[in-house]
Design an enzyme around this catalytic site. Structure first.
Site, PDB file in Angstrom:
ATOM      1  N   GLY A  58     -96.188  -7.905  60.616  1.00 50.29           N
ATOM      2  CA  GLY A  58     -95.967  -9.063  61.459  1.00 50.29           C
ATOM      3  C   GLY A  58     -97.057  -9.388  62.456  1.00 50.29           C
ATOM      4  O   GLY A  58     -97.049 -10.472  63.031  1.00 50.29           O
ATOM      5  N   GLY A  60    -100.233  -9.708  61.747  1.00 46.95           N
ATOM      6  CA  GLY A  60    -101.348 -10.351  61.081  1.00 46.95           C
ATOM      7  C   GLY A  60    -101.446 -11.817  61.471  1.00 46.95           C
ATOM      8  O   GLY A  60    -100.818 -12.281  62.427  1.00 46.95           O
ATOM      9  N   ILE A  84     -97.253  -1.568  62.093  1.00 48.28           N
ATOM     10  CA  ILE A  84     -97.564  -0.185  62.455  1.00 48.28           C
ATOM     11  C   ILE A  84     -98.488  -0.142  63.657  1.00 48.28           C
ATOM     12  O   ILE A  84     -98.902   0.927  64.076  1.00 48.28           O
ATOM     13  CB  ILE A  84     -98.186   0.578  61.266  1.00 48.28           C
ATOM     14  N   ARG A  85     -98.827  -1.311  64.200  1.00 50.07           N
ATOM     15  CA  ARG A  85     -99.688  -1.387  65.382  1.00 50.07           C
ATOM     16  C   ARG A  85     -98.863  -1.726  66.613  1.00 50.07           C
ATOM     17  O   ARG A  85     -97.769  -2.276  66.509  1.00 50.07           O
ATOM     18  CB  ARG A  85    -100.776  -2.444  65.179  1.00 50.07           C
ATOM     19  N   TYR A 190    -107.478  -6.987  45.960  1.00 48.60           N
ATOM     20  CA  TYR A 190    -106.502  -7.873  46.594  1.00 48.60           C
ATOM     21  C   TYR A 190    -105.894  -8.824  45.560  1.00 48.60           C
ATOM     22  O   TYR A 190    -104.672  -8.972  45.466  1.00 48.60           O
ATOM     23  CB  TYR A 190    -107.190  -8.666  47.706  1.00 48.60           C
ATOM     24  N   ILE A 220    -105.851 -20.051  55.074  1.00 46.63           N
ATOM     25  CA  ILE A 220    -105.008 -20.518  56.174  1.00 46.63           C
ATOM     26  C   ILE A 220    -105.832 -20.567  57.463  1.00 46.63           C
ATOM     27  O   ILE A 220    -106.483 -19.586  57.833  1.00 46.63           O
ATOM     28  CB  ILE A 220    -103.780 -19.614  56.369  1.00 46.63           C
TER      29      ILE A 220
END
Length: 368
Positions: A58, A60, A84-85, A190, A220
């Site tokens: 979330g 990013g 995880i941050r 990717y 984006i």
């Protein structure tokens, strides 16, 4: 078990609403991940209730904005952001946030059960350029992590959204107006992992009934979040550079055309496809598109508002090779037909909006 099913069938033939007692998920087998006493009869919350949402990855480029949009729609406490941050203070205070490692399979079960999750947006991934720099980590996050998410979503009947990308196409795909169904032979980890995600999601949909939905995002462009290490990052960085020092060094050739989209269109499309009735979706993975432009064309529009802006080019061979293997434009006619997708931002509107966010409001108003 089969004897019980046959017996139940014989006893229930008079009913027109008979359903098999055999849970479909028992057709698969994964002894390391599915305990012997597992139950696959979980049902989702009533359709009348707002969804209980979990967003992985979330922090990013897209997660925080999506959380804000969904909280306005469904309520602050209905949407859980995870990563995880450590989140910045404004993100932590804006709504529920938890630590969630998608490689921790058992913990994912706990999160979905404890928070009664019914919708899951899976944004955890290493993007194109970053993934090429660390292929083992990209395989773990983009592939193993996806497998964990698919298993949990299927077990608990969670509606699952997994974003894909223009990077799921490759140099042998048609580059102009690339259709939904085309040759897909990407040459980045990717892209390979996103093709895998598309196919696995559709497999789980057909085999287990998982409500899987996927959009192939173009590049984006967002004003209030930093790009995450992708090949189209220049289209965000150029605005920050224009505000800071009126010049920008681009790592792609001036003529490199790629499909792009402003973040508000992207987030709205994501919500729209998740809210669309399942019977309206003729496919499970859709192209979506808005505008296509080159660095040179973007710089020309930017100069209308920032006349002193200058762009130079120092091509990164790795990023250029990736960009040259991607579509120059996407055919998103199926999304427009099935669930009414329509973009709002063209190139001039995108530039005006980005500059307004970056502090050029007076100059933009004067140019208008």
């Amino acid at each position: 078990m089969l004897r019980q099913v046959v017996s139940g069938t014989m006893q229930s033939r008079a009913s027109s609403c008979w359903k098999a007692a055999l849970p479909l998920r028992f057709l698969g087998h994964s002894p390391q991940q599915i305990p012997a006493d597992a139950s696959f009869y979980s049902t989702s919350a009533s359709e009348a209730e707002p969804p209980r949402v979990l967003i992985t990855g979330g922090l990013g480029q897209l997660g925080v904005g999506l959380a804000g949009l969904l909280r306005k729609r469904f309520g602050r406490d209905s949407v859980i952001l995870s990563d995880i941050r450590k989140p910045p203070a404004h993100v932590f205070c804006s709504g529920p946030f938890i630590y969630a490692d998608i490689l921790d399979y058992k913990k994912l079960h706990e999160i979905v059960v404890n928070h009664r999750i019914t919708w899951l947006f899976h944004y955890s991934a290493l993007l194109s350029a970053v993934g090429e720099a660390n292929v083992p980590l990209a395989k773990a996050v983009n592939i193993t992590g996806l497998h964990n998410i698919l298993e949990v979503a299927a077990k608990y009947n969670v509606r699952l959204f997994v974003p894909s990308t223009i990077g799921a196409f490759g140099p042998t795909s048609p580059r102009n107006h690339t259709p939904d169904f085309s040759i897909q032979r990407p040459r980045t980890i990717y892209g390979v992992s996103k093709v895998h995600a598309e196919l696995m999601g559709e497999y789980y949909y057909h085999r287990y009934g998982l409500d899987f939905r996927c959009l192939r995002y173009p590049g984006i462009i967002s004003a209030d979040s930093q790009p995450g290490g992708g090949t189209t990052d220049y289209a965000v960085q150029i605005f920050h550079a224009a505000v800071k020092n009126n010049r920008f060094e681009c790592n792609l050739k001036a003529s490199t055309r790629l499909p792009m989209m402003y973040i508000d269109d992207c987030l709205r499309a994501t919500l729209e496809v998740m809210e669309a009735p399942s019977e309206c979706l003729s496919i499970r993975t859709y192209n979506i598109s808005a505008v296509s432009f080159t660095p040179e064309e973007l710089a020309q529009v930017l100069c209308k508002y920032v006349p002193e802006f200058q762009i130079t080019y120092r091509v990164d061979p790795l990023r250029q090779a990736i960009a040259d293997s991607w579509p120059m434009s996407l055919d998103d006619s199926t999304a427009r037909k099935d669930w009414g997708w329509k973009h709002d931002f063209d190139l001039p509107g995108l530039v005006r909006t980005m500059l307004s966010f970056q502090g050029f409001s007076t100059r933009v108003a004067h140019a208008n």
